[in-house]
Write a protein that holds these residues in place. Sequence first.
Motif, PDB file in Angstrom:
ATOM      1  N   HIS A   1       7.304   5.688 -11.222  1.00 48.35           N
ATOM      2  CA  HIS A   1       7.570   4.248 -11.339  1.00 48.35           C
ATOM      3  C   HIS A   1       9.066   3.965 -11.492  1.00 48.35           C
ATOM      4  CE1 HIS A   1       7.055   0.055 -12.417  1.00 48.35           C
ATOM      5  NE2 HIS A   1       7.777   0.286 -13.492  1.00 48.35           N
ATOM      6  N   ALA A   2       9.731   4.707 -12.350  1.00 48.52           N
ATOM      7  CA  ALA A   2      11.150   4.459 -12.624  1.00 48.52           C
ATOM      8  C   ALA A   2      12.034   4.728 -11.412  1.00 48.52           C
ATOM      9  CB  ALA A   2      11.614   5.312 -13.806  1.00 48.52           C
ATOM     10  N   GLU A   3      11.538   5.498 -10.438  1.00 47.27           N
ATOM     11  CA  GLU A   3      12.331   5.875  -9.273  1.00 47.27           C
ATOM     12  C   GLU A   3      11.950   5.112  -8.004  1.00 47.27           C
ATOM     13  OE1 GLU A   3      11.533  10.044  -9.170  1.00 47.27           O
ATOM     14  OE2 GLU A   3      12.661  10.434 -11.006  1.00 47.27           O
ATOM     15  N   ALA A   4      10.928   4.268  -8.084  1.00 46.95           N
ATOM     16  CA  ALA A   4      10.447   3.553  -6.897  1.00 46.95           C
ATOM     17  C   ALA A   4      11.451   2.496  -6.461  1.00 46.95           C
ATOM     18  CB  ALA A   4       9.097   2.906  -7.184  1.00 46.95           C
ATOM     19  N   GLU A   5      11.685   2.455  -5.168  1.00 47.32           N
ATOM     20  CA  GLU A   5      12.551   1.429  -4.587  1.00 47.32           C
ATOM     21  C   GLU A   5      11.818   0.092  -4.609  1.00 47.32           C
ATOM     22  OE1 GLU A   5      14.459   0.260  -0.211  1.00 47.32           O
ATOM     23  OE2 GLU A   5      13.627   2.262  -0.519  1.00 47.32           O
ATOM     24  N   THR A   6      12.557  -0.981  -4.863  1.00 49.62           N
ATOM     25  CA  THR A   6      11.961  -2.315  -4.775  1.00 49.62           C
ATOM     26  C   THR A   6      12.699  -3.123  -3.729  1.00 49.62           C
ATOM     27  OG1 THR A   6      13.334  -3.177  -6.558  1.00 49.62           O
ATOM     28  CG2 THR A   6      11.157  -2.366  -7.174  1.00 49.62           C
ATOM     29  N   CYS A   7      11.949  -3.986  -3.081  1.00 53.39           N
ATOM     30  CA  CYS A   7      12.494  -4.940  -2.118  1.00 53.39           C
ATOM     31  C   CYS A   7      12.039  -6.321  -2.592  1.00 53.39           C
ATOM     32  CB  CYS A   7      11.932  -4.718  -0.716  1.00 53.39           C
ATOM     33  SG  CYS A   7      12.340  -3.139   0.022  1.00 53.39           S
ATOM     34  N   ALA A   8      12.953  -7.259  -2.596  1.00 50.52           N
ATOM     35  CA  ALA A   8      12.580  -8.604  -3.005  1.00 50.52           C
ATOM     36  C   ALA A   8      12.882  -9.562  -1.870  1.00 50.52           C
ATOM     37  CB  ALA A   8      13.347  -9.011  -4.262  1.00 50.52           C
ATOM     38  N   ASP A   9      11.998 -10.521  -1.712  1.00 47.63           N
ATOM     39  CA  ASP A   9      12.262 -11.625  -0.804  1.00 47.63           C
ATOM     40  C   ASP A   9      11.884 -12.886  -1.576  1.00 47.63           C
ATOM     41  OD1 ASP A   9       9.461 -12.270  -0.397  1.00 47.63           O
ATOM     42  OD2 ASP A   9       9.343 -10.630   1.032  1.00 47.63           O
ATOM     43  N   PRO A  10      12.055 -14.040  -1.009  1.00 45.13           N
ATOM     44  CA  PRO A  10      11.761 -15.250  -1.777  1.00 45.13           C
ATOM     45  C   PRO A  10      10.310 -15.381  -2.235  1.00 45.13           C
ATOM     46  CG  PRO A  10      13.135 -15.784   0.102  1.00 45.13           C
ATOM     47  CD  PRO A  10      12.709 -14.350   0.263  1.00 45.13           C
ATOM     48  N   SER A  11       9.392 -14.631  -1.638  1.00 44.07           N
ATOM     49  CA  SER A  11       7.986 -14.805  -1.983  1.00 44.07           C
ATOM     50  C   SER A  11       7.416 -13.732  -2.893  1.00 44.07           C
ATOM     51  CB  SER A  11       7.138 -14.874  -0.710  1.00 44.07           C
ATOM     52  OG  SER A  11       7.150 -13.623  -0.046  1.00 44.07           O
ATOM     53  N   SER A  12       8.065 -12.578  -2.976  1.00 40.58           N
ATOM     54  CA  SER A  12       7.464 -11.493  -3.745  1.00 40.58           C
ATOM     55  C   SER A  12       8.482 -10.408  -4.058  1.00 40.58           C
ATOM     56  CB  SER A  12       6.304 -10.884  -2.964  1.00 40.58           C
ATOM     57  OG  SER A  12       6.780 -10.213  -1.811  1.00 40.58           O
ATOM     58  N   VAL A  13       8.047  -9.508  -4.925  1.00 37.24           N
ATOM     59  CA  VAL A  13       8.777  -8.269  -5.170  1.00 37.24           C
ATOM     60  C   VAL A  13       7.847  -7.151  -4.725  1.00 37.24           C
ATOM     61  CG1 VAL A  13       9.783  -6.742  -6.898  1.00 37.24           C
ATOM     62  CG2 VAL A  13      10.072  -9.229  -7.111  1.00 37.24           C
ATOM     63  N   MET A  14       8.349  -6.286  -3.866  1.00 33.81           N
ATOM     64  CA  MET A  14       7.557  -5.178  -3.353  1.00 33.81           C
ATOM     65  C   MET A  14       8.095  -3.876  -3.926  1.00 33.81           C
ATOM     66  SD  MET A  14       7.315  -6.462   0.590  1.00 33.81           S
ATOM     67  CE  MET A  14       8.994  -7.076   0.572  1.00 33.81           C
ATOM     68  N   THR A  15       7.217  -3.089  -4.497  1.00 40.57           N
ATOM     69  CA  THR A  15       7.562  -1.768  -5.010  1.00 40.57           C
ATOM     70  C   THR A  15       7.036  -0.754  -4.003  1.00 40.57           C
ATOM     71  OG1 THR A  15       7.353  -2.571  -7.283  1.00 40.57           O
ATOM     72  CG2 THR A  15       7.324  -0.185  -6.948  1.00 40.57           C
ATOM     73  N   LEU A  16       7.950  -0.014  -3.378  1.00 43.38           N
ATOM     74  CA  LEU A  16       7.593   0.939  -2.334  1.00 43.38           C
ATOM     75  C   LEU A  16       7.104   2.221  -3.008  1.00 43.38           C
ATOM     76  CD1 LEU A  16      10.611   0.345   0.089  1.00 43.38           C
ATOM     77  CD2 LEU A  16       8.514  -0.996  -0.232  1.00 43.38           C
ATOM     78  N   LEU A  17       5.830   2.528  -2.828  1.00 42.73           N
ATOM     79  CA  LEU A  17       5.203   3.608  -3.571  1.00 42.73           C
ATOM     80  C   LEU A  17       5.199   4.943  -2.844  1.00 42.73           C
ATOM     81  CD1 LEU A  17       2.200   1.596  -5.022  1.00 42.73           C
ATOM     82  CD2 LEU A  17       4.322   2.278  -6.189  1.00 42.73           C
ATOM     83  N   GLY A  18       4.795   4.953  -1.585  1.00 42.61           N
ATOM     84  CA  GLY A  18       4.733   6.223  -0.880  1.00 42.61           C
ATOM     85  C   GLY A  18       4.488   6.020   0.590  1.00 42.61           C
ATOM     86  N   GLU A  19       4.981   6.994   1.362  1.00 46.36           N
ATOM     87  CA  GLU A  19       4.850   6.889   2.808  1.00 46.36           C
ATOM     88  C   GLU A  19       4.855   8.287   3.401  1.00 46.36           C
ATOM     89  OE1 GLU A  19       6.444   3.619   5.645  1.00 46.36           O
ATOM     90  OE2 GLU A  19       8.149   4.795   4.960  1.00 46.36           O
ATOM     91  N   ALA A  20       3.973   8.504   4.377  1.00 37.76           N
ATOM     92  CA  ALA A  20       3.928   9.779   5.098  1.00 37.76           C
ATOM     93  C   ALA A  20       3.492   9.486   6.524  1.00 37.76           C
ATOM     94  CB  ALA A  20       2.955  10.742   4.433  1.00 37.76           C
ATOM     95  N   GLY A  21       4.080  10.167   7.484  1.00 38.24           N
ATOM     96  CA  GLY A  21       3.800   9.909   8.891  1.00 38.24           C
ATOM     97  C   GLY A  21       2.635  10.689   9.441  1.00 38.24           C
ATOM     98  N   GLY A  22       2.439  10.541  10.741  1.00 36.63           N
ATOM     99  CA  GLY A  22       1.382  11.261  11.440  1.00 36.63           C
ATOM    100  C   GLY A  22       0.077  10.491  11.462  1.00 36.63           C
ATOM    101  N   ALA A  23      -0.878  11.007  12.209  1.00 35.57           N
ATOM    102  CA  ALA A  23      -2.169  10.335  12.380  1.00 35.57           C
ATOM    103  C   ALA A  23      -2.902  10.167  11.060  1.00 35.57           C
ATOM    104  CB  ALA A  23      -3.031  11.114  13.368  1.00 35.57           C
ATOM    105  N   ALA A  24      -2.691  11.077  10.115  1.00 39.35           N
ATOM    106  CA  ALA A  24      -3.335  10.970   8.807  1.00 39.35           C
ATOM    107  C   ALA A  24      -2.417  10.286   7.795  1.00 39.35           C
ATOM    108  CB  ALA A  24      -3.722  12.352   8.300  1.00 39.35           C
ATOM    109  N   GLY A  25      -1.299   9.754   8.256  1.00 40.23           N
ATOM    110  CA  GLY A  25      -0.295   9.187   7.370  1.00 40.23           C
ATOM    111  C   GLY A  25      -0.694   7.859   6.753  1.00 40.23           C
ATOM    112  N   PHE A  26       0.176   7.372   5.888  1.00 46.05           N
ATOM    113  CA  PHE A  26      -0.082   6.125   5.185  1.00 46.05           C
ATOM    114  C   PHE A  26       1.234   5.503   4.753  1.00 46.05           C
ATOM    115  CE2 PHE A  26       0.616   9.189   1.936  1.00 46.05           C
ATOM    116  CZ  PHE A  26       1.269   8.486   0.934  1.00 46.05           C
ATOM    117  N   THR A  27       1.179   4.236   4.387  1.00 47.86           N
ATOM    118  CA  THR A  27       2.236   3.537   3.672  1.00 47.86           C
ATOM    119  C   THR A  27       1.553   2.809   2.535  1.00 47.86           C
ATOM    120  OG1 THR A  27       3.628   3.176   5.620  1.00 47.86           O
ATOM    121  CG2 THR A  27       3.969   1.682   3.775  1.00 47.86           C
ATOM    122  N   SER A  28       2.136   2.886   1.338  1.00 45.50           N
ATOM    123  CA  SER A  28       1.563   2.178   0.204  1.00 45.50           C
ATOM    124  C   SER A  28       2.669   1.487  -0.575  1.00 45.50           C
ATOM    125  CB  SER A  28       0.811   3.149  -0.710  1.00 45.50           C
ATOM    126  OG  SER A  28       0.217   2.441  -1.786  1.00 45.50           O
TER     127      SER A  28
END
Length: 177
Positions: free
Chosen positions: A22-49
Amino acid sequence: MNENAATANTATTTFEPVLTRHAEAETCADPSSVMTLLGEAGGAAGFTSYRSTFATGAVGAPAHFHTKATELFFVISGSLQVLLGEEIKVLNAGDFLAVPPHTPHAFAAAPGHEADVLFVFTPGMGRFDYLRLLGRVLRGEADFKEIAESSERFDNHYVDSPVWRAALEAAKTEAAR
């Protein structure tokens, strides 16, 4: 889980385990929300959270669809208003929604509510770069045409939705009362 199932699952994994503190997660803010980027992995089995917190009255994403990704929503707290095809649904704390490819959808904090939502896309397709771009555009640091030009790269295709426009207008009217 039996040993054969564990072996089969290991054989299909195409990325290393992802741990984000949590302490190391990148955050992105825009006028509507704050997004905490949790994890990302590529490939067919990949995800973004990522996790988004929306203030009362905040608009999230306009109507769009994905051609490859399934988008998963889990409402941690508050309420989220969601366009799902041609219907408006309200998701409350504890509710889960999976939106399959080619399904138009949009979301915003439900009228009169905040929302804290966990999002997961599979496959992920490097969406953190999209979220960073979106933040820059909404802050006026980049041109909106960059979003349109990135639709194939990030599998994010915007559509017009009279149903969603009407829902947002109704929410504005309700908030003004």
